[in-house]
Design a protein around this motif. Structure first.
Motif, PDB file in Angstrom:
ATOM      1  N   GLU A   1      23.322  17.902   8.686  1.00 26.17           N
ATOM      2  CA  GLU A   1      22.864  17.192   7.153  1.00 26.17           C
ATOM      3  C   GLU A   1      22.228  15.783   7.403  1.00 26.17           C
ATOM      4  O   GLU A   1      21.547  15.389   6.686  1.00 26.17           O
ATOM      5  N   GLU A   2      22.860  15.060   8.127  1.00 26.95           N
ATOM      6  CA  GLU A   2      22.139  13.747   8.597  1.00 26.95           C
ATOM      7  C   GLU A   2      20.782  13.875   9.119  1.00 26.95           C
ATOM      8  O   GLU A   2      19.800  12.996   8.589  1.00 26.95           O
ATOM      9  N   LEU A   3      20.505  14.679   9.879  1.00 29.72           N
ATOM     10  CA  LEU A   3      18.957  14.905  10.077  1.00 29.72           C
ATOM     11  C   LEU A   3      18.211  15.382   9.096  1.00 29.72           C
ATOM     12  O   LEU A   3      17.088  14.956   8.794  1.00 29.72           O
ATOM     13  N   CYS A   4      18.665  16.231   8.371  1.00 26.70           N
ATOM     14  CA  CYS A   4      18.106  16.513   7.103  1.00 26.70           C
ATOM     15  C   CYS A   4      17.641  15.585   6.150  1.00 26.70           C
ATOM     16  O   CYS A   4      16.619  15.327   5.571  1.00 26.70           O
ATOM     17  N   GLU A   5      18.478  14.748   5.713  1.00 25.87           N
ATOM     18  CA  GLU A   5      18.525  13.659   5.090  1.00 25.87           C
ATOM     19  C   GLU A   5      17.374  12.627   5.639  1.00 25.87           C
ATOM     20  O   GLU A   5      16.667  12.024   4.575  1.00 25.87           O
ATOM     21  N   ARG A   6      17.474  12.375   6.873  1.00 23.82           N
ATOM     22  CA  ARG A   6      16.309  11.385   7.599  1.00 23.82           C
ATOM     23  C   ARG A   6      14.947  12.031   7.022  1.00 23.82           C
ATOM     24  O   ARG A   6      14.142  11.340   6.777  1.00 23.82           O
TER      25      ARG A   6
ATOM     26  N   SER B   1      14.143  11.752   3.517  1.00 25.75           N
ATOM     27  CA  SER B   1      13.934  10.325   2.831  1.00 25.75           C
ATOM     28  C   SER B   1      12.725   9.568   3.722  1.00 25.75           C
ATOM     29  O   SER B   1      12.240   8.495   3.008  1.00 25.75           O
ATOM     30  N   THR B   2      12.021   9.825   4.633  1.00 31.95           N
ATOM     31  CA  THR B   2      10.828   9.384   5.283  1.00 31.95           C
ATOM     32  C   THR B   2       9.464  10.225   5.188  1.00 31.95           C
ATOM     33  O   THR B   2       8.785   9.396   5.283  1.00 31.95           O
ATOM     34  N   LEU B   3       9.669  11.460   5.092  1.00 37.78           N
ATOM     35  CA  LEU B   3       8.477  12.216   4.865  1.00 37.78           C
ATOM     36  C   LEU B   3       7.985  12.062   3.436  1.00 37.78           C
ATOM     37  O   LEU B   3       8.696  12.286   2.464  1.00 37.78           O
ATOM     38  N   VAL B   4       6.634  12.509   3.139  1.00 41.17           N
ATOM     39  CA  VAL B   4       5.886  12.844   2.034  1.00 41.17           C
ATOM     40  C   VAL B   4       6.091  14.061   1.566  1.00 41.17           C
ATOM     41  O   VAL B   4       5.254  14.978   1.865  1.00 41.17           O
ATOM     42  N   THR B   5       7.135  14.514   1.011  1.00 38.41           N
ATOM     43  CA  THR B   5       7.765  15.785   0.601  1.00 38.41           C
ATOM     44  C   THR B   5       7.244  16.273  -0.702  1.00 38.41           C
ATOM     45  O   THR B   5       7.452  17.407  -0.967  1.00 38.41           O
ATOM     46  N   ASP B   6       6.758  15.258  -1.458  1.00 39.04           N
ATOM     47  CA  ASP B   6       6.453  15.588  -2.728  1.00 39.04           C
ATOM     48  C   ASP B   6       7.485  16.147  -3.574  1.00 39.04           C
ATOM     49  O   ASP B   6       7.485  16.909  -4.563  1.00 39.04           O
ATOM     50  N   GLY B   7       8.903  15.398  -3.249  1.00 44.68           N
ATOM     51  CA  GLY B   7      10.105  15.905  -4.133  1.00 44.68           C
ATOM     52  C   GLY B   7      10.643  17.177  -3.778  1.00 44.68           C
ATOM     53  O   GLY B   7      11.470  17.592  -4.400  1.00 44.68           O
ATOM     54  N   GLN B   8       9.948  17.874  -2.501  1.00 47.24           N
ATOM     55  CA  GLN B   8      10.485  19.019  -2.142  1.00 47.24           C
ATOM     56  C   GLN B   8      11.914  19.015  -1.240  1.00 47.24           C
ATOM     57  O   GLN B   8      11.726  17.963  -0.459  1.00 47.24           O
ATOM     58  N   ALA B   9      12.633  19.639  -1.375  1.00 45.92           N
ATOM     59  CA  ALA B   9      13.747  19.503  -0.369  1.00 45.92           C
ATOM     60  C   ALA B   9      13.480  20.068   0.874  1.00 45.92           C
ATOM     61  O   ALA B   9      12.519  21.269   1.088  1.00 45.92           O
ATOM     62  N   VAL B  10      13.988  19.739   2.182  1.00 48.26           N
ATOM     63  CA  VAL B  10      13.709  20.067   3.415  1.00 48.26           C
ATOM     64  C   VAL B  10      14.658  21.407   3.576  1.00 48.26           C
ATOM     65  O   VAL B  10      15.791  21.391   3.167  1.00 48.26           O
ATOM     66  N   GLN B  11      14.094  22.558   3.809  1.00 45.77           N
ATOM     67  CA  GLN B  11      15.037  23.840   4.096  1.00 45.77           C
ATOM     68  C   GLN B  11      15.519  23.717   5.493  1.00 45.77           C
ATOM     69  O   GLN B  11      14.963  23.427   6.543  1.00 45.77           O
ATOM     70  N   HIS B  12      16.804  24.323   5.505  1.00 42.81           N
ATOM     71  CA  HIS B  12      17.520  24.082   6.755  1.00 42.81           C
ATOM     72  C   HIS B  12      18.014  25.485   7.065  1.00 42.81           C
ATOM     73  O   HIS B  12      18.868  25.933   6.265  1.00 42.81           O
TER      74      HIS B  12
ATOM     75  N   VAL C   1      16.865  25.177  12.537  1.00 43.24           N
ATOM     76  CA  VAL C   1      15.281  25.142  12.156  1.00 43.24           C
ATOM     77  C   VAL C   1      15.532  24.090  10.932  1.00 43.24           C
ATOM     78  O   VAL C   1      16.051  24.489   9.877  1.00 43.24           O
ATOM     79  N   PHE C   2      14.617  23.145  10.925  1.00 36.93           N
ATOM     80  CA  PHE C   2      14.345  22.400   9.698  1.00 36.93           C
ATOM     81  C   PHE C   2      12.777  22.606   9.213  1.00 36.93           C
ATOM     82  O   PHE C   2      11.971  22.265  10.077  1.00 36.93           O
ATOM     83  N   LEU C   3      12.756  22.896   8.096  1.00 39.04           N
ATOM     84  CA  LEU C   3      11.319  23.233   7.578  1.00 39.04           C
ATOM     85  C   LEU C   3      10.905  22.201   6.465  1.00 39.04           C
ATOM     86  O   LEU C   3      11.388  22.201   5.369  1.00 39.04           O
ATOM     87  N   ALA C   4      10.274  21.071   6.834  1.00 40.77           N
ATOM     88  CA  ALA C   4      10.108  19.834   6.184  1.00 40.77           C
ATOM     89  C   ALA C   4       8.823  19.845   5.349  1.00 40.77           C
ATOM     90  O   ALA C   4       8.588  19.052   4.765  1.00 40.77           O
ATOM     91  N   GLY C   5       8.018  20.890   5.475  1.00 37.84           N
ATOM     92  CA  GLY C   5       6.873  21.137   4.650  1.00 37.84           C
ATOM     93  C   GLY C   5       5.671  20.647   5.546  1.00 37.84           C
ATOM     94  O   GLY C   5       5.453  19.872   6.397  1.00 37.84           O
TER      95      GLY C   5
END
Length: 255
Positions: free
Chosen positions: A147-152, A155-166, A219-223
């Motif tokens: 959960e910590e890696l997902c939050e990092r 909070s730092t990538l330009v995701t345009d408000g989209q959640a990181v899929q995990h 697997v983290f799908l951050a966009g």
């Protein structure tokens, strides 16, 4: 600066020749008169109509993009392809592109930028594509809870408000992280075989869910866009050091 010198400097820094057989993108100068000059350079992830128009409005001489408009050449210059090229030519705007070389560059690249965000150490090239690499792998300074890696990332990538899929199929602590930006789930098995606890990429494919579950890896799908902003930012810093005016464009897709 002469445009030809500008192109030669970037081509050499990014090792475009070494990726010629691996990349469908026409890396380097895609549109432009080689006898031109450069004073103002605009940087964007995507070379598309919107960024062409914004660069033209900024009175730029060159747009440097990660995704260009030539993927193996043109069959016909009509429709949207014509409109894009016409915008560039009518505004005397050159288009310079670096695709896979900018993903895999171990200092300036997109994967290196994600590794910076995660503060990874002991880094090495990852993501084989023929004789080249398009990603990076490293070790967390302190183990991440998933959960910590997902939050990092969020909070730092330009995701345009989209959640990181995990896809949460890995261990409770994440130490070894493999990164292939953009569409990188094809390297999931390579990450698992190498002993990585997690693969960070941009977008996924349906089969990645079951592959991750069976391999026991996160697997983290951050966009796609969000994971590929770092390379053009690094190039902007490099070009600023050459004494040229620069402008950065953010046109996030949320994808």
């Amino acid at each position: 600066m002469e445009l030809s010198e500008f192109v030669d400097r970037l081509d050499e820094k990014l090792r475009h020749d070494e990726y010629a057989d691996a990349d469908a993108s026409a890396n380097g100068l895609q549109i432009g008169a080689e006898e031109g000059t450069v004073e103002h350079v605009v940087f964007a992830v995507d070379g598309v109509q919107e960024t062409f128009e914004l660069a033209a409005d900024a009175d730029a001489d060159v747009l440097v993009a990660h995704h260009g408009i030539s993927w193996g050449g043109f069959d016909r210059v009509t429709g949207r392809t014509y409109d894009r090229i016409a915008t560039l030519i009518e505004n005397d705007l050159a288009l310079y592109v670096s695709h896979l070389p900018l993903d895999g560059h171990q200092e300036l690249g997109n994967a290196a930028g994600v590794a910076d965000v995660l503060e990874l150490t002991d880094r090495a090239p990852f993501g084989e594509l023929g004789p080249q690499y398009i990603g990076q792998r490293g070790t967390a300074r302190e183990p991440y809870a998933p959960e910590e890696l997902c939050e990092r990332l969020e909070s730092t990538l330009v995701t345009d408000g989209q959640a990181v899929q995990h896809l949460a199929f890995g261990p409770d602590e994440i130490e070894d992280v493999a990164i292939v930006t953009g569409s990188g789930t094809d390297w999931l098995e390579e990450a698992a075989d190498a002993g990585a606890d997690a693969l960070v990429t941009g977008e996924g494919k349906q089969k990645a869910y079951h592959a991750a579950q069976e391999a026991g890896i996160h697997v983290f799908l951050a966009g796609h866009y969000a994971t590929e902003t770092f390379g053009v930012r690094s190039l902007e810093e490099l070009v600023e050091g050459w004494g040229l005016e620069t402008t950065s464009l953010e046109v996030p897709t949320g994808l």
